[in-house]
Motif scaffolding. Sequence first.
Motif, mmCIF file in Angstrom:
data_model
loop_
_atom_site.group_PDB
_atom_site.id
_atom_site.type_symbol
_atom_site.label_atom_id
_atom_site.label_comp_id
_atom_site.label_asym_id
_atom_site.label_seq_id
_atom_site.Cartn_x
_atom_site.Cartn_y
_atom_site.Cartn_z
ATOM 1 N N ASN A 185 0.802 -1.071 0.003
ATOM 2 C CA ASN A 185 -0.094 0.095 -0.017
ATOM 3 C C ASN A 185 0.939 1.185 0.052
ATOM 4 O O ASN A 185 1.622 1.564 0.803
ATOM 5 N N ASP A 186 0.695 2.029 -0.974
ATOM 6 C CA ASP A 186 1.501 3.287 -1.120
ATOM 7 C C ASP A 186 0.683 4.584 -0.779
ATOM 8 O O ASP A 186 0.983 5.715 -1.335
ATOM 9 N N ASN A 187 -0.333 4.383 -0.231
ATOM 10 C CA ASN A 187 -1.242 5.640 0.101
ATOM 11 C C ASN A 187 -1.728 5.790 1.495
ATOM 12 O O ASN A 187 -2.675 6.292 1.849
ATOM 13 N N LEU A 188 -0.684 5.251 2.437
ATOM 14 C CA LEU A 188 -0.987 5.402 3.850
ATOM 15 C C LEU A 188 -2.144 4.651 4.329
ATOM 16 O O LEU A 188 -2.822 5.155 5.367
ATOM 17 N N GLY A 189 -2.499 3.497 3.476
ATOM 18 C CA GLY A 189 -3.975 3.014 4.037
ATOM 19 C C GLY A 189 -3.747 1.614 4.704
ATOM 20 O O GLY A 189 -2.239 1.220 4.963
ATOM 21 N N SER A 190 -4.667 1.170 5.236
ATOM 22 C CA SER A 190 -4.477 -0.068 6.199
ATOM 23 C C SER A 190 -5.833 -0.862 6.190
ATOM 24 O O SER A 190 -6.963 -0.316 5.803
ATOM 25 N N PRO A 191 -5.844 -1.835 6.549
ATOM 26 C CA PRO A 191 -7.117 -2.695 6.608
ATOM 27 C C PRO A 191 -8.225 -2.051 7.235
ATOM 28 O O PRO A 191 -9.290 -2.148 6.951
ATOM 29 N N ALA A 192 -7.957 -1.279 8.162
ATOM 30 C CA ALA A 192 -8.881 -0.530 9.036
ATOM 31 C C ALA A 192 -9.411 0.573 8.184
ATOM 32 O O ALA A 192 -10.784 0.999 8.633
ATOM 33 N N ALA A 193 -9.044 0.979 7.012
ATOM 34 C CA ALA A 193 -9.811 1.899 6.049
ATOM 35 C C ALA A 193 -10.972 1.257 5.745
ATOM 36 O O ALA A 193 -11.764 1.976 5.067
ATOM 37 N N GLY A 194 -10.939 -0.181 5.809
ATOM 38 C CA GLY A 194 -12.329 -0.797 5.185
ATOM 39 C C GLY A 194 -12.967 -1.080 6.583
ATOM 40 O O GLY A 194 -14.232 -0.637 6.414
ATOM 41 N N ASP A 195 -12.587 -1.203 7.524
ATOM 42 C CA ASP A 195 -13.492 -1.673 8.954
ATOM 43 C C ASP A 195 -14.099 -0.462 9.121
ATOM 44 O O ASP A 195 -15.304 -0.625 9.823
ATOM 45 N N THR A 196 -13.565 0.868 9.091
ATOM 46 C CA THR A 196 -14.084 1.970 9.602
ATOM 47 C C THR A 196 -15.563 2.230 8.755
ATOM 48 O O THR A 196 -16.373 2.742 9.357
ATOM 49 N N VAL A 197 -15.416 1.944 7.470
ATOM 50 C CA VAL A 197 -16.655 1.924 6.507
ATOM 51 C C VAL A 197 -17.686 1.147 7.110
ATOM 52 O O VAL A 197 -19.049 1.372 7.300
ATOM 53 N N THR A 198 -17.497 -0.078 7.541
ATOM 54 C CA THR A 198 -18.324 -1.027 8.203
ATOM 55 C C THR A 198 -18.933 -0.554 9.293
ATOM 56 O O THR A 198 -20.092 -0.747 9.887
ATOM 57 N N GLY A 199 -18.132 0.184 10.063
ATOM 58 C CA GLY A 199 -18.392 0.635 11.587
ATOM 59 C C GLY A 199 -19.469 1.829 11.155
ATOM 60 O O GLY A 199 -20.410 2.012 11.832
ATOM 61 N N ILE A 200 -19.318 2.567 10.291
ATOM 62 C CA ILE A 200 -20.113 3.863 9.969
ATOM 63 C C ILE A 200 -21.758 3.083 9.637
ATOM 64 O O ILE A 200 -22.718 3.428 10.141
ATOM 65 N N GLU A 201 -21.725 2.037 8.646
ATOM 66 C CA GLU A 201 -23.069 1.500 8.416
ATOM 67 C C GLU A 201 -23.609 0.620 9.595
ATOM 68 O O GLU A 201 -24.876 0.573 9.642
ATOM 69 N N ARG A 202 -22.946 0.288 10.675
ATOM 70 C CA ARG A 202 -23.696 0.089 11.682
ATOM 71 C C ARG A 202 -24.385 1.003 12.454
ATOM 72 O O ARG A 202 -25.494 0.925 13.005
ATOM 73 N N VAL A 203 -23.949 2.306 12.305
ATOM 74 C CA VAL A 203 -24.595 3.683 12.984
ATOM 75 C C VAL A 203 -25.605 3.786 11.875
ATOM 76 O O VAL A 203 -26.673 4.581 12.326
ATOM 77 N N ALA A 204 -25.390 3.797 10.507
ATOM 78 C CA ALA A 204 -26.210 4.099 9.608
ATOM 79 C C ALA A 204 -26.828 5.690 9.764
ATOM 80 O O ALA A 204 -27.986 5.863 9.873
ATOM 81 N N PRO A 205 -25.904 6.701 9.794
ATOM 82 C CA PRO A 205 -26.155 7.901 9.897
ATOM 83 C C PRO A 205 -27.014 8.309 8.739
ATOM 84 O O PRO A 205 -27.045 7.968 7.547
ATOM 85 N N LEU A 206 -27.389 9.598 8.781
ATOM 86 C CA LEU A 206 -28.331 10.417 7.887
ATOM 87 C C LEU A 206 -27.048 10.721 6.867
ATOM 88 O O LEU A 206 -27.445 10.878 5.626
ATOM 89 N N PHE A 207 -25.917 11.267 7.381
ATOM 90 C CA PHE A 207 -24.788 11.616 6.512
ATOM 91 C C PHE A 207 -23.569 11.628 7.467
ATOM 92 O O PHE A 207 -23.350 11.376 8.441
ATOM 93 N N HIS A 208 -22.632 11.523 6.405
ATOM 94 C CA HIS A 208 -21.151 11.265 7.380
ATOM 95 C C HIS A 208 -20.307 12.243 6.703
ATOM 96 O O HIS A 208 -20.222 12.872 5.472
ATOM 97 N N LEU A 209 -19.755 12.950 7.582
ATOM 98 C CA LEU A 209 -18.706 13.880 7.269
ATOM 99 C C LEU A 209 -17.386 13.269 7.218
ATOM 100 O O LEU A 209 -16.602 12.680 7.986
#
Length: 530
Positions: A185-209
């Motif tokens: 990975n050459d863009n400062l990414g990690s597997p957590a960059a996927g986990d956080t999206v799944t986390g957002i979907e658990r809360v299912a907000p109206l919008f995400h900043l």
Amino acid sequence: MASREYTEKSGVSRRSLLGAAGAGLGGAVLLSPQTAFASSAPQLWTQPDHVGTPDVHGVHLQFGSDASREVVVSWFTPQSVARPRVLLGSAEDGFGHSTPADTATYRDAASGTEVFVHHARLSGLRPDTDYMYAAIHEGTTPMIASFRTAPRGRAPFTFTSFGDQGTPTLGKLGTSSTGSQIYVNDNLGSPAAGDTVTGIERVAPLFHLVNGDLCYANIANDRVRTWSDWFINNSRSARFRPWMPAAGNHENELGNGPIGYGAYQTYFTVPAPDTDAEVKGLWYAFTAGSVRVISLNNDDVCFQDGGNSYVHGYSAGEQRRFLAAELASARADRDIDWIVVVMHQVVISTADRFNGADRGIREEWVPLFDQYGVDLVVCGHEHHYERSHPIRGQQPNDTLTPIPVATNLSTIDTSQGTVHLVIGGGGTSAPSNALFFDPPQCRVITAVGPVGSNGKRPPVYVNEDAPWSAFRDKEHSYGFAAFTVDPGDRRGGTTSMHVTYYAVTGPFGALTAVDEFTLVRPRRDGAPTP
Ligand SMILES: [Fe+2]
Ligand SMILES: [Fe+2]
């Protein structure tokens, strides 16, 4: 190209479209009206020829200026496509109205690749309503999803926020310690960059900043692939709820647009004021319920040389004038209780050996935040979570140290001072939660030196004590904050915003509540008529 006709009149149902797309057969398919999403009549669908046609890629949403009435649906392709459009409907009535998409392009200066981004603006929507939509262009499978418009007026809802995400993908061929070729990975990414999206979907907000430093394409070997990876990873959330961004220093890509934000400006259509194309979309605002959200681009005012190019002062005060006018009109509006600013670089941070805070923001924005009583600022840039006490005013020193006006950790009256949250644990491979000063101090960039041999201006740091420091999460590297607005139950009473910072772990987005507090303020509908 084989025929790819289908009808778009009212009544094409979600399941019908799915059935046709999933059939995998050429020729016409007679759609059944017996669907879970009631359809009025059978429709004729002709299966398109997929060969050579790019897919509906990286679908994401943005709110318009009034989040209860307008949503923009966006996706992108590596070539021009015919009739990009969005079919809008509902689960009850199926798809009906078709809205053509406008196509914007940019040519990545590093690779020469041109990217075509299609934006369909859906206007005149009903507040607080669920819609189904299908994004489609000729010759490919429609992407079907749904969204909910914001409530109008004072109503409860939840939004979320993080910055500094990267992607969980590999973009560069490197060499291992044993000499074999491996992708890294050459863009400062990690597997957590996927986990956080799944986390957002658990809360299912109206919008995400998204608080800037979206995918770090400006340091990647293949910028276009990196943007694509970011949208693919996030579309599983961003096609159901708007991800409203602020541009960070890593959105500044050498050669892309006059000041480096051409890719960012092309991928998003945000509710921006009419400005020169050069700066369009770098600052904007929208209203959801009783909350006015203002997005800023701090590279305009920061001293730090953090992008591919140094663009300090690029707007010549235009962004500051926008901010002052927006704040004045939001505070004069008796329907707006909360003013939330989303931006990237920070006013407060207690991390050592990381970026630090920037005096430029303290000089340019903070006096306006004070003057108009901004309630909440969310930012990133520092790759951890921390929050300030409510701050108002500044010490007359080199760093313009913010002055805390209260120290209660659980209930904070933001009419007394602005609470700043650093939420930079969106998923990068370079967290800063292990770097906190103890006791809290802050490194403040007060100036930059002359350009060095690396082509960058070195920061000049001055350390300060941090009496404004309220909470730091030393334990967790990744997470996001969720904000639940309670409008209160009477005119002129109190409204509140309950805030939870969740640490996120694992591929299923397991959440741990790490910090919880409640912001309160008087409702503006009790204010005297001016
Ligand atoms: Fe970052
Ligand atoms: Fe940054």
